[in-house]
Design a protein around this motif. Structure first.
Motif, PDB file in Angstrom:
ATOM      1  N   ARG A 206       0.824  -1.211   0.000  1.00 29.32           N
ATOM      2  CA  ARG A 206       0.000   0.000   0.000  1.00 29.32           C
ATOM      3  C   ARG A 206       0.863   1.269   0.000  1.00 29.32           C
ATOM      4  NH1 ARG A 206      -2.105   3.048   4.201  1.00 29.32           N
ATOM      5  NH2 ARG A 206      -1.036   1.618   5.598  1.00 29.32           N
ATOM      6  N   GLU A 207       1.897   1.312   0.839  1.00 30.02           N
ATOM      7  CA  GLU A 207       2.742   2.510   0.925  1.00 30.02           C
ATOM      8  C   GLU A 207       3.492   2.760  -0.381  1.00 30.02           C
ATOM      9  OE1 GLU A 207       2.798  -0.009   2.979  1.00 30.02           O
ATOM     10  OE2 GLU A 207       2.086   0.744   4.923  1.00 30.02           O
ATOM     11  N   ILE A 208       3.984   1.673  -1.004  1.00 27.66           N
ATOM     12  CA  ILE A 208       4.694   1.802  -2.277  1.00 27.66           C
ATOM     13  C   ILE A 208       3.735   2.275  -3.365  1.00 27.66           C
ATOM     14  CG2 ILE A 208       5.919   0.542  -4.089  1.00 27.66           C
ATOM     15  CD1 ILE A 208       7.620   1.000  -1.683  1.00 27.66           C
ATOM     16  N   ALA A 209       2.519   1.733  -3.372  1.00 26.60           N
ATOM     17  CA  ALA A 209       1.532   2.120  -4.378  1.00 26.60           C
ATOM     18  C   ALA A 209       1.189   3.602  -4.263  1.00 26.60           C
ATOM     19  CB  ALA A 209       0.268   1.269  -4.219  1.00 26.60           C
ATOM     20  N   ILE A 210       1.016   4.088  -3.039  1.00 26.73           N
ATOM     21  CA  ILE A 210       0.696   5.507  -2.830  1.00 26.73           C
ATOM     22  C   ILE A 210       1.819   6.383  -3.372  1.00 26.73           C
ATOM     23  CG2 ILE A 210       0.410   7.292  -1.063  1.00 26.73           C
ATOM     24  CD1 ILE A 210      -1.116   5.223   0.613  1.00 26.73           C
ATOM     25  N   ALA A 211       3.072   6.013  -3.042  1.00 28.48           N
ATOM     26  CA  ALA A 211       4.219   6.800  -3.510  1.00 28.48           C
ATOM     27  C   ALA A 211       4.323   6.776  -5.033  1.00 28.48           C
ATOM     28  CB  ALA A 211       5.504   6.262  -2.874  1.00 28.48           C
ATOM     29  N   LEU A 212       4.095   5.619  -5.639  1.00 27.41           N
ATOM     30  CA  LEU A 212       4.210   5.501  -7.095  1.00 27.41           C
ATOM     31  C   LEU A 212       3.069   6.215  -7.815  1.00 27.41           C
ATOM     32  CD1 LEU A 212       5.468   1.823  -7.546  1.00 27.41           C
ATOM     33  CD2 LEU A 212       6.766   3.944  -7.783  1.00 27.41           C
ATOM     34  N   TRP A 213       1.870   6.219  -7.230  1.00 31.81           N
ATOM     35  CA  TRP A 213       0.763   6.956  -7.837  1.00 31.81           C
ATOM     36  C   TRP A 213       1.076   8.448  -7.868  1.00 31.81           C
ATOM     37  CZ3 TRP A 213      -3.014   2.961  -5.704  1.00 31.81           C
ATOM     38  CH2 TRP A 213      -3.724   2.349  -6.760  1.00 31.81           C
ATOM     39  N   ARG A 214       1.604   8.956  -6.776  1.00 33.83           N
ATOM     40  CA  ARG A 214       1.967  10.377  -6.755  1.00 33.83           C
ATOM     41  C   ARG A 214       3.057  10.662  -7.781  1.00 33.83           C
ATOM     42  NH1 ARG A 214       1.084  10.664  -0.881  1.00 33.83           N
ATOM     43  NH2 ARG A 214      -0.670  12.089  -0.555  1.00 33.83           N
ATOM     44  N   LEU A 215       3.998   9.733  -7.904  1.00 29.89           N
ATOM     45  CA  LEU A 215       5.136   9.932  -8.797  1.00 29.89           C
ATOM     46  C   LEU A 215       4.722   9.887 -10.261  1.00 29.89           C
ATOM     47  CD1 LEU A 215       8.232  10.309  -8.858  1.00 29.89           C
ATOM     48  CD2 LEU A 215       8.436   7.814  -8.946  1.00 29.89           C
ATOM     49  N   VAL A 216       3.957   8.882 -10.634  1.00 25.19           N
ATOM     50  CA  VAL A 216       3.634   8.694 -12.048  1.00 25.19           C
ATOM     51  C   VAL A 216       2.697   9.787 -12.566  1.00 25.19           C
ATOM     52  CG1 VAL A 216       1.583   7.221 -11.802  1.00 25.19           C
ATOM     53  CG2 VAL A 216       3.123   6.890 -13.746  1.00 25.19           C
ATOM     54  N   PHE A 217       1.920  10.415 -11.667  1.00 24.89           N
ATOM     55  CA  PHE A 217       1.024  11.497 -12.079  1.00 24.89           C
ATOM     56  C   PHE A 217       1.640  12.875 -11.863  1.00 24.89           C
ATOM     57  CE2 PHE A 217      -2.457   8.290 -11.499  1.00 24.89           C
ATOM     58  CZ  PHE A 217      -3.002   8.391 -12.764  1.00 24.89           C
ATOM     59  N   GLN A 219       3.240  14.952 -13.828  1.00 24.63           N
ATOM     60  CA  GLN A 219       3.037  15.968 -14.861  1.00 24.63           C
ATOM     61  C   GLN A 219       1.570  16.339 -15.069  1.00 24.63           C
ATOM     62  OE1 GLN A 219       6.523  16.015 -18.004  1.00 24.63           O
ATOM     63  NE2 GLN A 219       5.373  14.144 -18.240  1.00 24.63           N
ATOM     64  N   ASP A 220       0.666  15.458 -14.694  1.00 18.68           N
ATOM     65  CA  ASP A 220      -0.764  15.732 -14.913  1.00 18.68           C
ATOM     66  C   ASP A 220      -1.558  14.974 -13.857  1.00 18.68           C
ATOM     67  OD1 ASP A 220      -3.163  16.532 -15.890  1.00 18.68           O
ATOM     68  OD2 ASP A 220      -3.152  15.249 -17.658  1.00 18.68           O
ATOM     69  N   SER A 221      -1.803  15.632 -12.738  1.00 15.98           N
ATOM     70  CA  SER A 221      -2.457  14.967 -11.612  1.00 15.98           C
ATOM     71  C   SER A 221      -3.975  15.087 -11.726  1.00 15.98           C
ATOM     72  CB  SER A 221      -1.988  15.591 -10.295  1.00 15.98           C
ATOM     73  OG  SER A 221      -2.622  14.977  -9.197  1.00 15.98           O
ATOM     74  N   PRO A 222      -4.726  13.978 -11.738  1.00 15.17           N
ATOM     75  CA  PRO A 222      -6.190  14.044 -11.808  1.00 15.17           C
ATOM     76  C   PRO A 222      -6.772  14.625 -10.522  1.00 15.17           C
ATOM     77  CG  PRO A 222      -5.445  11.778 -11.496  1.00 15.17           C
ATOM     78  CD  PRO A 222      -4.224  12.593 -11.747  1.00 15.17           C
ATOM     79  N   ALA A 223      -7.945  15.245 -10.632  1.00 15.56           N
ATOM     80  CA  ALA A 223      -8.549  15.929  -9.485  1.00 15.56           C
ATOM     81  C   ALA A 223      -8.863  14.980  -8.335  1.00 15.56           C
ATOM     82  CB  ALA A 223      -9.829  16.636  -9.944  1.00 15.56           C
ATOM     83  N   ILE A 224      -9.179  13.730  -8.647  1.00 19.21           N
ATOM     84  CA  ILE A 224      -9.594  12.781  -7.621  1.00 19.21           C
ATOM     85  C   ILE A 224      -8.413  12.109  -6.919  1.00 19.21           C
ATOM     86  CG2 ILE A 224      -9.683  10.691  -9.037  1.00 19.21           C
ATOM     87  CD1 ILE A 224     -12.348  11.890  -6.497  1.00 19.21           C
ATOM     88  N   LEU A 225      -7.199  12.316  -7.410  1.00 20.27           N
ATOM     89  CA  LEU A 225      -6.042  11.554  -6.935  1.00 20.27           C
ATOM     90  C   LEU A 225      -5.820  11.683  -5.430  1.00 20.27           C
ATOM     91  CD1 LEU A 225      -3.558   9.787  -7.498  1.00 20.27           C
ATOM     92  CD2 LEU A 225      -2.257  11.887  -7.926  1.00 20.27           C
ATOM     93  N   GLU A 226      -5.745  12.913  -4.912  1.00 17.12           N
ATOM     94  CA  GLU A 226      -5.435  13.106  -3.496  1.00 17.12           C
ATOM     95  C   GLU A 226      -6.514  12.510  -2.605  1.00 17.12           C
ATOM     96  OE1 GLU A 226      -2.682  14.017  -2.029  1.00 17.12           O
ATOM     97  OE2 GLU A 226      -1.781  14.179  -4.017  1.00 17.12           O
ATOM     98  N   HIS A 227      -7.780  12.566  -3.024  1.00 20.16           N
ATOM     99  CA  HIS A 227      -8.856  11.951  -2.240  1.00 20.16           C
ATOM    100  C   HIS A 227      -8.709  10.432  -2.230  1.00 20.16           C
ATOM    101  CE1 HIS A 227     -10.720  15.854  -1.971  1.00 20.16           C
ATOM    102  NE2 HIS A 227     -10.845  15.945  -3.287  1.00 20.16           N
ATOM    103  N   TRP A 228      -8.322   9.878  -3.362  1.00 20.34           N
ATOM    104  CA  TRP A 228      -8.082   8.432  -3.464  1.00 20.34           C
ATOM    105  C   TRP A 228      -6.930   8.013  -2.552  1.00 20.34           C
ATOM    106  CZ3 TRP A 228      -9.512   3.723  -4.708  1.00 20.34           C
ATOM    107  CH2 TRP A 228      -8.575   2.748  -5.071  1.00 20.34           C
ATOM    108  N   LEU A 229      -5.858   8.782  -2.559  1.00 20.61           N
ATOM    109  CA  LEU A 229      -4.705   8.452  -1.719  1.00 20.61           C
ATOM    110  C   LEU A 229      -5.026   8.648  -0.243  1.00 20.61           C
ATOM    111  CD1 LEU A 229      -1.768   9.957  -3.833  1.00 20.61           C
ATOM    112  CD2 LEU A 229      -2.737   7.652  -3.885  1.00 20.61           C
TER     113      LEU A 229
END
Length: 342
Positions: A206-217, A219-229
Motif C-alpha cells: 500500500r505505501e509503495i503504491a501511494i508513492a508511485l501513484w503520486r510519482l507517475v502522475f 506531470q498531470d495529476s487528476p482531481a480525484i487523486l489526493e482523495h483516493w490516496l
C-alpha cells in the motif's frame, strides 16, 4: 527506486566529463584500463611495451630491447580509433565504459550503490519523476538495478553515450511521456517496476503504491487523486495491497468518472475497492457540507449578537418618521419617540 528512493537526496556532484568520466573526487567502480572517452588512468608500463631480454652464458644480461606503443590521446568529442560507432553515431565503447563506472564489483549490473552514484552524477534525485521515466526508457525490470543489457539498450534507445548526453535527453523523454499511449505504457510499467521480483510479489504494498501513484502522475495529476490516496492512507487495515487490475483500472477511473463522482455506477465492472472508495468519498463530502453549513449559521448568529438592536430600531423608526412627517426629525420629534419607548 524502492529502498534507494529514500537514500539519495539533494545530489551535489557534477555531471563529469562529456565522455562519461566522473570527477576525481566522486565515487566510482572503474576497472583497470576502463576510461570514458580516452581520458582514463594510464596503463602500467608493462602493459604498454614488450621487452625482449636474453641472458649471456656468463650470467650477465644482454642489452634490453624495448618496443613502446605510442599513445595518441583522443580529441574531446571525436571517436577514438578503437571506438565503434553505430548508425546513429553512438559509441558502443563509451556506453560500455559508462556502465563499468557504476556496475557492481560482483554482479554484472548497476545496483543500489552504483545507482545512487549514477543519479548523483546526473544531478537528479532518485525519487523524482525523471528517474522513473529513464527507467521506463531503459525497460528496467527492478527498482535500483540496471542490468548490462538494460543499460546498453536504454542508452541506444535514447541516443546517448555519456552523462551529458543522457541529461540532454530528459526534456524529450518527459515530452514523450505526455502522449496518451506513451503515458498508458509508462503507467503500466510503473506497477511492474514497483514489485519486488526476487520475492515474487504480485501486488504492490500500500505505501509503495501511494508513492508511485503520486510519482507517475507528476506531470498531470487528476482531481480525484489526493482523495483516493487519502482513502488508502486512512483505511490501512482493510487495504493490504494493490493488485495489477486495481492499478490499471484506476487510470480508466480517472478518465471516465467526473470529479463529482455523479456518473459512477456500481453496476459497471469496477473493482470492489472503487465501490468502497466512492461511498467513503461521498460520505466525507456530505460531512464537509454539513460542517460548512453549521459554521455559516454559527457565523450568522454571532453577527446578529454583535449588532446593536437599539441602533437598528432607531434607524427604522426614524425612517418611518421621515416618511410620515415629510422631512428630517426635529428635536421635539426625537424626544417624543424616546418618551414613547419609555
Amino acid at each position: 527506486m524502492g529502498q534507494c528512493v529514500t537514500k539519495c537526496k539533494n545530489p551535489t556532484s557534477s555531471l563529469g566529463s562529456k565522455s562519461g568520466d566522473k570527477e576525481s573526487g566522486s565515487k566510482s567502480h572503474h576497472k583497470k584500463g576502463g576510461s570514458a572517452g580516452g581520458g582514463g588512468p594510464k596503463e602500467e608500463p608493462s602493459a604498454l611495451c614488450s621487452k625482449a631480454t636474453s641472458e649471456l652464458s656468463n650470467g650477465t644480461k644482454a642489452l634490453e630491447v624495448t618496443v613502446e606503443t605510442p599513445i595518441i590521446p583522443a580529441v574531446m568529442g571525436e571517436p577514438r580509433k578503437d571506438e565503434c560507432l553505430d548508425g546513429d553515431g553512438l559509441s558502443m565503447l563509451r556506453i560500455e565504459e559508462l556502465f563499468h563506472c557504476y556496475k557492481d564489483e560482483q554482479e554484472d549490473a548497476i545496483l543500489e550503490e552504483g545507482m545512487e552514484s549514477f543519479c548523483n552524477d546526473l544531478c537528479v534525485d532518485p525519487a523524482e519523476f525523471r528517474v522513473l521515466v529513464l527507467a521506463w526508457k531503459f525497460q528496467a525490470a527492478t527498482m535500483c538495478k540496471f542490468t548490462r543489457k538494460e543499460f546498453v539498450d536504454g542508452c541506444k534507445a535514447i541516443q546517448a553515450d555519456s552523462l551529458e548526453g543522457i541529461c540532454s535527453r530528459f526534456p524529450v523523454m518527459l515530452q514523450d511521456a505526455q502522449g496518451e499511449e506513451n503515458f498508458k505504457d509508462l503507467y503500466r510499467f510503473t506497477f511492474q517496476f514497483g514489485l519486488d521480483a526476487e520475492d515474487g510479489q504480485r501486488s504492490l504494498q500500500r505505501e509503495i503504491a501511494i508513492a508511485l501513484w503520486r510519482l507517475v502522475f507528476t506531470q498531470d495529476s487528476p482531481a480525484i487523486l489526493e482523495h483516493w490516496l487519502d482513502f488508502l492512507s486512512e483505511n490501512p487495515s482493510s487495504i493490504r495491497g494493490i493488485s495489477r487490475d486495481t492499478w490499471n483500472m484506476f487510470l480508466n477511473f480517472t478518465q471516465a468518472i467526473g470529479p463529482d463522482l455523479s456518473n459512477y455506477s456500481e453496476d459497471e465492472a469496477w473493482p470492489s475497492l472503487f465501490d468502497t472508495f466512492v461511498e467513503w468519498e461521498l460520505e466525507r463530502r456530505k460531512k464537509e457540507e454539513e460542517q460548512a453549513l453549521m459554521a455559516k449559521e454559527e457565523e450568522g448568529r454571532c453577527t446578529e449578537t454583535e449588532c446593536s438592536p437599539t441602533t437598528d430600531r432607531l434607524e427604522t423608526e426614524g425612517s418611518c418618521g421621515s416618511q410620515t412627517w415629510g422631512g428630517p426629525l426635529t428635536r421635539n420629534q426625537e424626544t417624543f419617540l424616546r418618551e414613547e419607548r419609555i
